[in-house]
Design a protein around this motif. Structure first.
Motif, PDB file in Angstrom:
ATOM      1  N   GLY A   1      35.072 -22.922  45.989  1.00 14.68           N
ATOM      2  CA  GLY A   1      34.673 -24.091  44.969  1.00 14.68           C
ATOM      3  C   GLY A   1      33.257 -24.599  45.063  1.00 14.68           C
ATOM      4  N   ARG A   2      33.021 -25.425  46.102  1.00  9.26           N
ATOM      5  CA  ARG A   2      31.980 -25.789  46.536  1.00  9.26           C
ATOM      6  C   ARG A   2      30.512 -25.150  46.517  1.00  9.26           C
ATOM      7  NH1 ARG A   2      34.139 -27.055  52.424  1.00  9.26           N
ATOM      8  NH2 ARG A   2      35.694 -25.737  52.208  1.00  9.26           N
TER       9      ARG A   2
ATOM     10  N   GLN B   1      30.246 -25.361  42.552  1.00  8.63           N
ATOM     11  CA  GLN B   1      30.093 -26.815  41.973  1.00  8.63           C
ATOM     12  C   GLN B   1      28.851 -27.356  42.576  1.00  8.63           C
ATOM     13  OE1 GLN B   1      32.481 -29.751  43.832  1.00  8.63           O
ATOM     14  NE2 GLN B   1      31.824 -31.434  41.794  1.00  8.63           N
ATOM     15  N   SER B   2      28.027 -26.272  43.334  1.00  8.78           N
ATOM     16  CA  SER B   2      26.595 -26.818  43.643  1.00  8.78           C
ATOM     17  C   SER B   2      25.673 -26.269  42.585  1.00  8.78           C
ATOM     18  CB  SER B   2      26.293 -26.513  45.203  1.00  8.78           C
ATOM     19  OG  SER B   2      27.191 -27.194  45.892  1.00  8.78           O
TER      20      SER B   2
ATOM     21  N   LYS C   1      24.692 -27.930  39.504  1.00  5.59           N
ATOM     22  CA  LYS C   1      23.598 -28.557  39.059  1.00  5.59           C
ATOM     23  C   LYS C   1      22.083 -28.320  39.087  1.00  5.59           C
ATOM     24  CE  LYS C   1      26.037 -30.841  42.999  1.00  5.59           C
ATOM     25  NZ  LYS C   1      25.995 -32.036  44.232  1.00  5.59           N
TER      26      LYS C   1
ATOM     27  N   ARG D   1      31.904 -24.580  35.567  1.00  2.00           N
ATOM     28  CA  ARG D   1      31.355 -26.218  35.382  1.00  2.00           C
ATOM     29  C   ARG D   1      31.867 -26.874  36.248  1.00  2.00           C
ATOM     30  NH1 ARG D   1      31.620 -25.358  30.349  1.00  2.00           N
ATOM     31  NH2 ARG D   1      29.211 -25.164  29.011  1.00  2.00           N
ATOM     32  N   ASN D   2      31.323 -27.920  36.990  1.00  2.05           N
ATOM     33  CA  ASN D   2      31.723 -28.505  38.398  1.00  2.05           C
ATOM     34  C   ASN D   2      32.827 -27.714  39.181  1.00  2.05           C
ATOM     35  OD1 ASN D   2      30.733 -31.058  36.960  1.00  2.05           O
ATOM     36  ND2 ASN D   2      32.162 -31.059  35.788  1.00  2.05           N
ATOM     37  N   GLY D   3      32.987 -26.390  39.458  1.00  6.45           N
ATOM     38  CA  GLY D   3      32.811 -25.127  40.455  1.00  6.45           C
ATOM     39  C   GLY D   3      34.233 -24.476  39.932  1.00  6.45           C
ATOM     40  N   GLN D   4      34.325 -24.737  38.828  1.00  8.47           N
ATOM     41  CA  GLN D   4      35.913 -24.519  38.034  1.00  8.47           C
ATOM     42  C   GLN D   4      35.840 -24.058  36.946  1.00  8.47           C
ATOM     43  OE1 GLN D   4      39.147 -25.210  39.248  1.00  8.47           O
ATOM     44  NE2 GLN D   4      38.518 -26.364  41.086  1.00  8.47           N
TER      45      GLN D   4
END
Length: 358
Positions: free
Chosen positions: A87-88, A91-92, A95, A115-118
Protein backbone atom coordinates in the motif's frame (compact mmCIF):
# COMPACT_ATOMS: atom_id res chain seq x y z
CA UNK A 1 -5.23 -12.16 -24.12
CA UNK A 2 -3.71 -12.91 -27.53
CA UNK A 3 0.00 -13.60 -28.03
CA UNK A 4 2.01 -14.49 -31.16
CA UNK A 5 2.02 -18.07 -29.87
CA UNK A 6 -1.75 -18.25 -29.47
CA UNK A 7 -4.30 -17.24 -26.83
CA UNK A 8 -2.66 -17.02 -23.41
CA UNK A 9 -5.30 -19.35 -21.94
CA UNK A 10 -4.15 -22.10 -24.32
CA UNK A 11 -0.42 -21.78 -23.65
CA UNK A 12 1.31 -24.29 -21.40
CA UNK A 13 3.83 -21.97 -19.83
CA UNK A 14 5.39 -24.86 -17.92
CA UNK A 15 6.89 -26.03 -21.23
CA UNK A 16 10.43 -24.73 -21.36
CA UNK A 17 10.63 -25.16 -25.14
CA UNK A 18 7.75 -22.68 -25.44
CA UNK A 19 9.41 -20.37 -22.91
CA UNK A 20 12.59 -20.42 -25.03
CA UNK A 21 10.59 -19.41 -28.12
CA UNK A 22 8.89 -16.59 -26.25
CA UNK A 23 12.18 -15.19 -24.94
CA UNK A 24 13.73 -15.54 -28.40
CA UNK A 25 11.44 -12.73 -29.54
CA UNK A 26 13.43 -10.31 -27.35
CA UNK A 27 16.92 -8.87 -27.77
CA UNK A 28 19.70 -11.30 -26.89
CA UNK A 29 21.07 -8.64 -24.54
CA UNK A 30 17.76 -8.62 -22.67
CA UNK A 31 17.83 -12.40 -22.23
CA UNK A 32 21.47 -12.26 -21.14
CA UNK A 33 20.51 -9.46 -18.77
CA UNK A 34 18.10 -11.85 -17.03
CA UNK A 35 21.13 -13.92 -16.03
CA UNK A 36 22.78 -10.89 -14.45
CA UNK A 37 19.53 -9.93 -12.73
CA UNK A 38 19.30 -13.40 -11.20
CA UNK A 39 22.83 -13.18 -9.81
CA UNK A 40 22.05 -9.71 -8.44
CA UNK A 41 18.85 -11.00 -6.80
CA UNK A 42 20.92 -13.62 -4.97
CA UNK A 43 23.01 -10.78 -3.57
CA UNK A 44 20.17 -8.48 -2.51
CA UNK A 45 18.29 -11.36 -0.88
CA UNK A 46 20.87 -10.95 1.91
CA UNK A 47 19.94 -7.31 2.58
CA UNK A 48 17.35 -8.03 5.34
CA UNK A 49 20.15 -9.64 7.38
CA UNK A 50 21.85 -6.22 7.60
CA UNK A 51 18.84 -3.93 7.38
CA UNK A 52 16.03 -5.63 9.26
CA UNK A 53 13.53 -2.81 8.69
CA UNK A 54 13.46 -3.37 4.92
CA UNK A 55 10.67 -5.29 3.15
CA UNK A 56 11.12 -6.77 -0.33
CA UNK A 57 7.94 -6.64 -2.42
CA UNK A 58 7.12 -9.43 -4.88
CA UNK A 59 5.96 -7.13 -7.65
CA UNK A 60 6.55 -6.33 -11.30
CA UNK A 61 6.05 -2.67 -12.18
CA UNK A 62 5.69 -1.35 -15.72
CA UNK A 63 6.03 2.41 -16.13
CA UNK A 64 4.62 3.92 -19.33
CA UNK A 65 5.17 7.36 -20.82
CA UNK A 66 2.02 7.69 -22.92
CA UNK A 67 3.00 11.15 -24.24
CA UNK A 68 -0.62 12.22 -23.72
CA UNK A 69 -1.48 15.77 -22.64
CA UNK A 70 -3.25 14.55 -19.50
CA UNK A 71 -2.48 11.41 -17.53
CA UNK A 72 0.82 11.14 -19.37
CA UNK A 73 2.59 8.83 -16.91
CA UNK A 74 0.99 5.48 -16.01
CA UNK A 75 2.20 2.73 -13.66
CA UNK A 76 1.01 -0.89 -13.75
CA UNK A 77 1.87 -3.01 -10.70
CA UNK A 78 1.47 -6.77 -10.84
CA UNK A 79 1.65 -7.95 -7.22
CA UNK A 80 2.20 -11.69 -7.28
CA UNK A 81 1.52 -11.68 -3.55
CA UNK A 82 -0.08 -9.00 -1.36
CA UNK A 83 2.47 -8.14 1.31
CA UNK A 84 2.97 -5.46 3.98
CA UNK A 85 4.37 -2.36 2.33
CA UNK A 86 2.46 -2.75 -0.94
CA UNK A 87 0.00 0.00 0.00
CA UNK A 88 2.84 2.41 0.82
CA UNK A 89 4.45 1.68 -2.54
CA UNK A 90 1.19 2.22 -4.45
CA UNK A 91 0.56 5.42 -2.51
CA UNK A 92 3.98 6.81 -3.48
CA UNK A 93 3.50 5.83 -7.11
CA UNK A 94 0.17 7.62 -7.12
CA UNK A 95 1.90 10.94 -6.45
CA UNK A 96 3.39 10.94 -9.95
CA UNK A 97 1.56 8.30 -11.96
CA UNK A 98 -1.94 7.12 -12.80
CA UNK A 99 -1.63 3.77 -11.05
CA UNK A 100 -3.26 0.41 -11.74
CA UNK A 101 -2.99 -2.79 -9.70
CA UNK A 102 -2.83 -5.95 -11.82
CA UNK A 103 -3.96 -9.49 -11.15
CA UNK A 104 -3.49 -12.58 -13.30
CA UNK A 105 -6.58 -14.68 -13.89
CA UNK A 106 -4.97 -17.58 -15.78
CA UNK A 107 -5.97 -16.41 -19.24
CA UNK A 108 -5.40 -12.66 -19.07
CA UNK A 109 -4.23 -9.83 -16.84
CA UNK A 110 -6.83 -7.78 -14.99
CA UNK A 111 -6.43 -4.15 -13.92
CA UNK A 112 -8.01 -1.99 -11.22
CA UNK A 113 -7.50 1.73 -10.61
CA UNK A 114 -5.64 2.71 -7.46
CA UNK A 115 -5.69 6.03 -5.59
CA UNK A 116 -3.94 6.86 -2.32
CA UNK A 117 -2.68 3.28 -2.16
CA UNK A 118 -6.20 1.81 -2.26
CA UNK A 119 -8.14 0.08 -5.05
CA UNK A 120 -11.01 2.32 -6.18
CA UNK A 121 -12.49 0.26 -9.03
CA UNK A 122 -13.35 -3.30 -9.89
CA UNK A 123 -10.91 -5.42 -11.87
CA UNK A 124 -11.40 -5.48 -15.63
CA UNK A 125 -9.46 -7.00 -18.55
CA UNK A 126 -6.17 -5.19 -19.10
CA UNK A 127 -6.52 -5.34 -22.93
CA UNK A 128 -9.74 -3.30 -22.67
CA UNK A 129 -8.00 -0.71 -20.50
CA UNK A 130 -5.06 -0.47 -22.90
CA UNK A 131 -7.38 0.17 -25.85
CA UNK A 132 -9.06 2.96 -23.90
CA UNK A 133 -5.79 4.55 -22.78
CA UNK A 134 -4.29 4.46 -26.27
CA UNK A 135 -7.38 5.45 -28.21
CA UNK A 136 -7.35 2.05 -29.90
CA UNK A 137 -3.88 2.38 -31.42
CA UNK A 138 -2.28 -1.07 -31.65
CA UNK A 139 1.01 -2.00 -33.33
CA UNK A 140 2.46 -5.48 -32.75
CA UNK A 141 5.80 -5.21 -30.97
CA UNK A 142 8.69 -6.73 -32.92
CA UNK A 143 12.43 -6.72 -32.27
CA UNK A 144 14.85 -6.35 -35.16
CA UNK A 145 16.65 -9.58 -36.03
CA UNK A 146 20.00 -7.75 -35.92
CA UNK A 147 19.82 -7.72 -32.09
CA UNK A 148 18.44 -11.24 -31.70
CA UNK A 149 21.50 -13.48 -31.76
CA UNK A 150 19.98 -16.97 -31.57
CA UNK A 151 23.12 -18.60 -30.19
CA UNK A 152 23.47 -16.09 -27.36
CA UNK A 153 19.78 -16.42 -26.52
CA UNK A 154 20.06 -20.22 -26.34
CA UNK A 155 23.19 -20.09 -24.21
CA UNK A 156 21.53 -17.80 -21.66
CA UNK A 157 18.26 -19.74 -21.58
CA UNK A 158 19.37 -23.38 -21.69
CA UNK A 159 22.71 -22.71 -20.01
CA UNK A 160 21.19 -21.04 -16.98
CA UNK A 161 17.63 -19.67 -16.87
CA UNK A 162 15.82 -22.93 -17.59
CA UNK A 163 17.61 -24.87 -14.87
CA UNK A 164 17.74 -22.12 -12.27
CA UNK A 165 14.09 -21.11 -12.33
CA UNK A 166 12.67 -24.57 -13.04
CA UNK A 167 8.95 -24.69 -12.26
CA UNK A 168 8.99 -20.96 -11.38
CA UNK A 169 10.11 -19.95 -14.87
CA UNK A 170 6.59 -18.98 -15.98
CA UNK A 171 5.78 -16.64 -13.09
CA UNK A 172 9.26 -15.14 -12.70
CA UNK A 173 10.35 -14.74 -16.33
CA UNK A 174 7.79 -15.65 -19.00
CA UNK A 175 4.65 -13.92 -17.73
CA UNK A 176 6.43 -10.59 -17.15
CA UNK A 177 7.69 -10.70 -20.74
CA UNK A 178 4.20 -11.50 -22.08
CA UNK A 179 2.73 -8.70 -19.96
CA UNK A 180 5.17 -6.19 -21.41
CA UNK A 181 5.49 -7.36 -25.01
CA UNK A 182 1.91 -8.47 -25.68
CA UNK A 183 -0.32 -6.49 -23.32
CA UNK A 184 1.34 -3.07 -23.01
CA UNK A 185 4.13 -2.54 -25.57
CA UNK A 186 1.83 -2.80 -28.63
CA UNK A 187 -0.01 0.30 -27.39
CA UNK A 188 2.87 2.40 -26.07
CA UNK A 189 6.54 2.22 -27.00
CA UNK A 190 8.11 4.16 -24.12
CA UNK A 191 8.02 1.87 -21.11
CA UNK A 192 10.27 0.50 -18.41
CA UNK A 193 10.11 -2.56 -16.17
CA UNK A 194 10.95 -2.26 -12.46
CA UNK A 195 11.17 -5.59 -10.67
CA UNK A 196 12.98 -4.90 -7.38
CA UNK A 197 11.10 -2.79 -4.87
CA UNK A 198 12.06 -2.37 -1.22
CA UNK A 199 10.07 -0.58 1.47
CA UNK A 200 11.59 0.67 4.73
CA UNK A 201 9.19 2.78 6.74
CA UNK A 202 8.40 5.77 4.56
CA UNK A 203 11.40 5.09 2.30
CA UNK A 204 10.70 3.35 -1.01
CA UNK A 205 13.55 2.00 -3.13
CA UNK A 206 13.81 0.72 -6.67
CA UNK A 207 16.89 -1.38 -7.39
CA UNK A 208 18.24 -1.52 -10.94
CA UNK A 209 21.08 -3.67 -12.24
CA UNK A 210 22.82 -2.94 -15.53
CA UNK A 211 25.56 -4.99 -17.17
CA UNK A 212 27.75 -2.71 -19.22
CA UNK A 213 31.24 -1.37 -19.71
CA UNK A 214 32.31 2.27 -19.27
CA UNK A 215 32.57 4.93 -21.93
CA UNK A 216 36.25 5.81 -22.23
CA UNK A 217 36.18 9.43 -23.36
CA UNK A 218 37.72 12.23 -21.27
CA UNK A 219 37.67 9.91 -18.30
CA UNK A 220 35.42 6.93 -17.62
CA UNK A 221 31.67 7.34 -17.45
CA UNK A 222 28.49 5.30 -17.83
CA UNK A 223 25.53 6.15 -20.00
CA UNK A 224 21.88 6.16 -19.03
CA UNK A 225 18.94 6.28 -21.44
CA UNK A 226 17.44 9.79 -21.41
CA UNK A 227 13.87 8.46 -21.27
CA UNK A 228 14.76 6.12 -18.42
CA UNK A 229 16.39 8.99 -16.53
CA UNK A 230 13.26 11.13 -16.89
CA UNK A 231 11.18 8.22 -15.63
CA UNK A 232 13.50 7.81 -12.62
CA UNK A 233 13.31 11.56 -12.04
CA UNK A 234 9.53 11.32 -11.85
CA UNK A 235 9.82 8.41 -9.43
CA UNK A 236 12.28 10.42 -7.34
CA UNK A 237 9.97 13.45 -7.15
CA UNK A 238 7.26 11.01 -6.00
CA UNK A 239 9.50 9.97 -3.10
CA UNK A 240 10.92 6.78 -4.63
CA UNK A 241 14.72 6.59 -4.79
CA UNK A 242 16.63 4.36 -7.17
CA UNK A 243 19.79 2.43 -6.40
CA UNK A 244 21.34 2.41 -9.88
CA UNK A 245 23.74 -0.54 -9.81
CA UNK A 246 26.15 -1.54 -12.55
CA UNK A 247 28.02 -4.79 -12.97
CA UNK A 248 30.96 -3.44 -14.94
CA UNK A 249 31.90 -5.87 -17.69
CA UNK A 250 35.58 -6.80 -17.72
CA UNK A 251 35.25 -7.10 -21.52
CA UNK A 252 34.71 -3.62 -22.93
CA UNK A 253 32.80 -4.94 -25.93
CA UNK A 254 29.13 -5.40 -26.79
CA UNK A 255 30.05 -8.63 -28.56
CA UNK A 256 30.58 -10.41 -25.22
CA UNK A 257 27.44 -11.45 -23.33
CA UNK A 258 26.95 -12.49 -19.72
CA UNK A 259 27.74 -16.21 -19.80
CA UNK A 260 31.38 -15.63 -18.87
CA UNK A 261 30.05 -14.97 -15.36
CA UNK A 262 29.06 -18.63 -15.13
CA UNK A 263 31.84 -20.43 -16.99
CA UNK A 264 34.95 -18.40 -16.15
CA UNK A 265 35.54 -18.04 -12.41
CA UNK A 266 38.57 -15.81 -12.97
CA UNK A 267 36.38 -13.22 -14.69
CA UNK A 268 34.21 -12.91 -11.59
CA UNK A 269 37.19 -11.31 -9.88
CA UNK A 270 37.19 -8.71 -12.68
CA UNK A 271 33.44 -7.95 -12.69
CA UNK A 272 33.16 -4.83 -10.55
CA UNK A 273 29.89 -4.01 -8.79
CA UNK A 274 29.26 -0.29 -8.35
CA UNK A 275 26.21 1.77 -7.36
CA UNK A 276 24.84 5.31 -7.28
CA UNK A 277 21.76 6.63 -5.52
CA UNK A 278 19.48 8.44 -7.97
CA UNK A 279 17.23 10.63 -5.87
CA UNK A 280 15.54 13.85 -7.01
CA UNK A 281 18.69 15.93 -6.45
CA UNK A 282 20.88 13.57 -8.49
CA UNK A 283 18.49 13.10 -11.42
CA UNK A 284 18.14 16.89 -11.69
CA UNK A 285 21.93 17.27 -11.90
CA UNK A 286 22.31 14.59 -14.57
CA UNK A 287 19.47 16.01 -16.67
CA UNK A 288 21.32 19.34 -16.81
CA UNK A 289 24.17 17.64 -18.66
CA UNK A 290 24.37 17.44 -22.45
CA UNK A 291 22.74 14.51 -24.24
CA UNK A 292 24.39 12.19 -26.75
CA UNK A 293 22.89 9.78 -29.26
CA UNK A 294 23.58 6.05 -29.13
CA UNK A 295 23.30 3.40 -31.83
CA UNK A 296 20.13 1.52 -32.71
CA UNK A 297 21.36 -1.62 -30.93
CA UNK A 298 20.74 0.10 -27.58
CA UNK A 299 17.02 0.66 -28.20
CA UNK A 300 14.37 -1.82 -27.04
CA UNK A 301 13.59 -2.98 -30.58
CA UNK A 302 17.07 -2.57 -32.05
CA UNK A 303 15.75 -0.27 -34.77
CA UNK A 304 15.97 3.30 -33.47
CA UNK A 305 18.61 5.54 -31.94
CA UNK A 306 18.11 6.93 -28.45
CA UNK A 307 19.41 9.87 -26.45
CA UNK A 308 21.50 9.27 -23.36
CA UNK A 309 23.24 11.18 -20.58
CA UNK A 310 26.46 10.27 -18.85
CA UNK A 311 27.48 9.79 -15.22
CA UNK A 312 31.19 9.94 -14.31
CA UNK A 313 32.43 6.64 -12.96
CA UNK A 314 34.04 8.29 -9.95
CA UNK A 315 30.59 9.41 -8.74
CA UNK A 316 29.64 5.78 -8.09
CA UNK A 317 30.30 3.86 -4.89
CA UNK A 318 32.52 0.80 -5.06
CA UNK A 319 30.69 -2.28 -3.72
CA UNK A 320 33.26 -4.94 -4.63
CA UNK A 321 33.63 -7.62 -7.28
CA UNK A 322 31.32 -10.49 -8.10
CA UNK A 323 33.67 -13.04 -6.54
CA UNK A 324 33.09 -11.42 -3.13
CA UNK A 325 30.54 -13.16 -0.93
CA UNK A 326 26.90 -12.18 -1.51
CA UNK A 327 26.68 -11.23 2.18
CA UNK A 328 29.61 -8.81 1.92
CA UNK A 329 28.18 -7.18 -1.21
CA UNK A 330 24.75 -6.89 0.40
CA UNK A 331 26.28 -5.22 3.47
CA UNK A 332 27.97 -2.65 1.22
CA UNK A 333 24.68 -2.00 -0.60
CA UNK A 334 23.02 -1.25 2.74
CA UNK A 335 25.77 1.26 3.55
CA UNK A 336 24.97 3.10 0.32
CA UNK A 337 21.21 2.96 1.01
CA UNK A 338 21.74 4.48 4.45
CA UNK A 339 23.89 7.23 2.91
CA UNK A 340 26.87 6.19 4.99
CA UNK A 341 30.32 7.05 3.77
CA UNK A 342 31.28 4.50 1.09
CA UNK A 343 34.46 4.28 -1.01
CA UNK A 344 34.11 5.97 -4.40
CA UNK A 345 35.08 4.27 -7.63
CA UNK A 346 38.65 4.91 -8.62
CA UNK A 347 39.27 4.97 -12.37
CA UNK A 348 42.54 3.12 -11.96
CA UNK A 349 40.67 0.30 -10.17
CA UNK A 350 38.06 0.12 -12.92
CA UNK A 351 40.72 0.04 -15.64
CA UNK A 352 42.65 -2.67 -13.77
CA UNK A 353 39.63 -4.96 -14.05
CA UNK A 354 39.56 -4.77 -17.83
CA UNK A 355 40.29 -8.02 -19.68
CA UNK A 356 40.81 -8.84 -23.32
CA UNK A 357 38.49 -11.34 -25.07
CA UNK A 358 40.30 -14.54 -25.99
Amino acid sequence: MITPWGPLAELDLSEHDLAARILAADKHQLVEGLVVECLFDQIVSNIPSYYTQVLALDVETVIVDTRRQTGRWVAFVWARTREPGLGRYLQSLGKGFDTYLLDFSGDTFLAARVRNGQRVSDYGPLPDLMRNLSGGRYTPFEVNTSVRNTNRQRQAFWGFLSEYYGKNLASRIVLPRLLINCAIQPYFRSLWNLDRVFVSGDDIWIFEIKHKFPIDRNGLSFGINDGELRMLDRLATSGISCLHTILAKPFWSKEVGSMYLLNDLAMRTRAGLIAKVLDAAQTAIILKGSAGTSGAHTSINGASSIKFRTMPADQFCQLGVLSDTPAALAANIVEVMLRHESPKVNEAWLRSLRAQPS
